[in-house]
Motif scaffolding. Structure first.
Motif, PDB file in Angstrom:
ATOM      1  N   ILE A  43     -16.168  10.569   0.670  1.00 46.05           N
ATOM      2  CA  ILE A  43     -14.797  10.324   1.215  1.00 46.05           C
ATOM      3  C   ILE A  43     -14.218   8.932   1.812  1.00 46.05           C
ATOM      4  CG2 ILE A  43     -13.135  10.929   3.198  1.00 46.05           C
ATOM      5  CD1 ILE A  43     -15.003  13.789   3.198  1.00 46.05           C
ATOM      6  N   LEU A  44     -15.014   8.306   2.205  1.00 47.78           N
ATOM      7  CA  LEU A  44     -14.676   6.622   2.503  1.00 47.78           C
ATOM      8  C   LEU A  44     -14.612   5.775   1.339  1.00 47.78           C
ATOM      9  CD1 LEU A  44     -16.895   6.279   5.572  1.00 47.78           C
ATOM     10  CD2 LEU A  44     -14.579   6.191   5.544  1.00 47.78           C
ATOM     11  N   VAL A  45     -15.493   5.978   0.204  1.00 48.71           N
ATOM     12  CA  VAL A  45     -15.288   5.213  -1.020  1.00 48.71           C
ATOM     13  C   VAL A  45     -14.067   5.957  -1.745  1.00 48.71           C
ATOM     14  CG1 VAL A  45     -16.292   4.962  -3.487  1.00 48.71           C
ATOM     15  CG2 VAL A  45     -17.828   4.700  -1.198  1.00 48.71           C
ATOM     16  N   GLU A  46     -13.734   7.185  -1.959  1.00 46.28           N
ATOM     17  CA  GLU A  46     -12.613   7.813  -2.522  1.00 46.28           C
ATOM     18  C   GLU A  46     -11.313   7.320  -2.176  1.00 46.28           C
ATOM     19  OE1 GLU A  46     -13.289  11.935  -2.868  1.00 46.28           O
ATOM     20  OE2 GLU A  46     -14.566  11.748  -4.718  1.00 46.28           O
ATOM     21  N   ARG A  63     -17.211   9.340  10.274  1.00 44.56           N
ATOM     22  CA  ARG A  63     -16.585   8.385   9.418  1.00 44.56           C
ATOM     23  C   ARG A  63     -16.040   6.903  10.177  1.00 44.56           C
ATOM     24  NH1 ARG A  63     -15.428  13.348   6.475  1.00 44.56           N
ATOM     25  NH2 ARG A  63     -13.277  13.294   7.150  1.00 44.56           N
ATOM     26  N   LEU A  64     -15.421   7.244  11.263  1.00 44.59           N
ATOM     27  CA  LEU A  64     -14.864   6.239  11.953  1.00 44.59           C
ATOM     28  C   LEU A  64     -16.017   5.427  12.344  1.00 44.59           C
ATOM     29  CD1 LEU A  64     -12.295   4.884  13.007  1.00 44.59           C
ATOM     30  CD2 LEU A  64     -12.542   6.553  15.082  1.00 44.59           C
ATOM     31  N   GLU A  65     -17.192   5.882  12.872  1.00 46.72           N
ATOM     32  CA  GLU A  65     -18.205   5.000  13.340  1.00 46.72           C
ATOM     33  C   GLU A  65     -18.689   4.222  12.361  1.00 46.72           C
ATOM     34  OE1 GLU A  65     -22.303   5.622  15.653  1.00 46.72           O
ATOM     35  OE2 GLU A  65     -21.228   7.138  15.648  1.00 46.72           O
ATOM     36  N   MET A  80       0.966  -1.351   0.103  1.00 51.07           N
ATOM     37  CA  MET A  80       0.044  -0.036   0.008  1.00 51.07           C
ATOM     38  C   MET A  80       0.778   1.274   0.122  1.00 51.07           C
ATOM     39  SD  MET A  80      -3.032   1.059   2.670  1.00 51.07           S
ATOM     40  CE  MET A  80      -4.736   0.527   1.574  1.00 51.07           C
ATOM     41  N   LYS A  81       0.775   2.240  -0.908  1.00 47.72           N
ATOM     42  CA  LYS A  81       1.544   3.477  -0.890  1.00 47.72           C
ATOM     43  C   LYS A  81       1.101   4.226   0.120  1.00 47.72           C
ATOM     44  CE  LYS A  81      -0.208   3.916  -5.184  1.00 47.72           C
ATOM     45  NZ  LYS A  81      -0.318   4.671  -6.659  1.00 47.72           N
ATOM     46  N   LEU A  82       2.204   5.020   0.624  1.00 46.16           N
ATOM     47  CA  LEU A  82       1.833   5.959   1.782  1.00 46.16           C
ATOM     48  C   LEU A  82       0.759   6.934   1.514  1.00 46.16           C
ATOM     49  CD1 LEU A  82       5.646   6.680   2.874  1.00 46.16           C
ATOM     50  CD2 LEU A  82       3.834   5.254   3.836  1.00 46.16           C
ATOM     51  N   THR A  83       0.594   7.409   0.180  1.00 43.68           N
ATOM     52  CA  THR A  83      -0.560   8.333  -0.021  1.00 43.68           C
ATOM     53  C   THR A  83      -1.939   7.642   0.233  1.00 43.68           C
ATOM     54  OG1 THR A  83      -0.479   7.807  -2.396  1.00 43.68           O
ATOM     55  CG2 THR A  83       0.677   9.627  -1.814  1.00 43.68           C
ATOM     56  N   ASP A  84      -1.959   6.444  -0.063  1.00 42.60           N
ATOM     57  CA  ASP A  84      -2.970   5.679   0.288  1.00 42.60           C
ATOM     58  C   ASP A  84      -3.361   5.701   1.845  1.00 42.60           C
ATOM     59  OD1 ASP A  84      -3.381   5.267  -2.343  1.00 42.60           O
ATOM     60  OD2 ASP A  84      -2.549   3.173  -2.574  1.00 42.60           O
ATOM     61  N   VAL A  85      -2.388   5.465   2.413  1.00 36.65           N
ATOM     62  CA  VAL A  85      -2.563   5.296   3.967  1.00 36.65           C
ATOM     63  C   VAL A  85      -2.986   6.412   4.622  1.00 36.65           C
ATOM     64  CG1 VAL A  85      -1.201   4.809   6.101  1.00 36.65           C
ATOM     65  CG2 VAL A  85      -0.785   3.314   4.190  1.00 36.65           C
ATOM     66  N   ALA A  86      -2.285   7.651   4.122  1.00 34.20           N
ATOM     67  CA  ALA A  86      -2.724   8.958   4.571  1.00 34.20           C
ATOM     68  C   ALA A  86      -4.149   9.382   4.267  1.00 34.20           C
ATOM     69  CB  ALA A  86      -1.756  10.147   3.903  1.00 34.20           C
ATOM     70  N   LEU A  87      -4.720   8.815   3.051  1.00 31.22           N
ATOM     71  CA  LEU A  87      -6.004   9.202   2.719  1.00 31.22           C
ATOM     72  C   LEU A  87      -6.767   8.322   3.703  1.00 31.22           C
ATOM     73  CD1 LEU A  87      -5.920   9.201  -1.204  1.00 31.22           C
ATOM     74  CD2 LEU A  87      -6.423  11.142   0.293  1.00 31.22           C
ATOM     75  N   ILE A  88      -6.782   7.338   4.153  1.00 35.32           N
ATOM     76  CA  ILE A  88      -7.521   6.340   4.908  1.00 35.32           C
ATOM     77  C   ILE A  88      -7.355   6.893   6.304  1.00 35.32           C
ATOM     78  CG2 ILE A  88      -7.494   4.212   6.010  1.00 35.32           C
ATOM     79  CD1 ILE A  88      -6.765   2.913   3.467  1.00 35.32           C
ATOM     80  N   CYS A  89      -6.233   7.507   6.690  1.00 36.79           N
ATOM     81  CA  CYS A  89      -6.096   8.133   8.085  1.00 36.79           C
ATOM     82  C   CYS A  89      -6.742   9.416   8.001  1.00 36.79           C
ATOM     83  CB  CYS A  89      -4.556   8.445   8.398  1.00 36.79           C
ATOM     84  SG  CYS A  89      -3.686   6.918   8.643  1.00 36.79           S
ATOM     85  N   LYS A  90      -6.986  10.103   6.990  1.00 39.43           N
ATOM     86  CA  LYS A  90      -7.509  11.486   7.086  1.00 39.43           C
ATOM     87  C   LYS A  90      -8.989  11.287   6.942  1.00 39.43           C
ATOM     88  CE  LYS A  90      -8.001  15.630   4.533  1.00 39.43           C
ATOM     89  NZ  LYS A  90      -7.630  16.627   3.185  1.00 39.43           N
ATOM     90  N   ALA A  91      -9.464  10.093   6.281  1.00 39.89           N
ATOM     91  CA  ALA A  91     -10.895   9.840   6.113  1.00 39.89           C
ATOM     92  C   ALA A  91     -11.527   9.269   7.737  1.00 39.89           C
ATOM     93  CB  ALA A  91     -11.233   8.501   5.248  1.00 39.89           C
TER      94      ALA A  91
END
Length: 91
Positions: free
Chosen positions: A52-55, A18-20, A1-12
């Motif tokens: 946001i969660l889908v993207e 969204r966490l709930e 997994m690319k770091l940009t993907d990890v960052a997007l998930i963390c941001k989401a």
């Protein structure tokens, strides 16, 4: 997994709603109407959170008639968990 993907998930997941939602989806697919019942938000606000969660790749979206059905993207979740699990702390 690319770091940009990890960052997007963390941001989401940095938003408590969204966490709930992610937690709700952990036991299976849910219709957007069922997710909306759990929150005191409008439908457009839910759509924004779901977008946001889908993207970020964490959630899958399937349309059936006029309803959207959402589920966790297990592959993305496993990759994210593996990345987080690979972080270590030297004492």
């Amino acid at each position: 997994m690319k770091l940009t993907d990890v960052a997007l998930i963390c941001k989401a997941l940095g938003d408590s709603n969204r966490l709930e939602i992610a937690q709700m989806l952990s036991d299976g697919e849910k219709c957007g109407c069922r997710i909306l019942e759990r929150f005191s938000i409008t439908q457009p606000t839910l759509s924004h959170h779901m977008k946001i969660l889908v993207e970020c790749g964490l959630v899958n979206d399937r349309k059936e008639g006029k309803w959207h059905h959402y589920s966790l993207n297990c592959e993305a979740l496993i990759e994210f968990k593996n990345y987080i699990g690979s972080l270590t702390c030297e004492l």
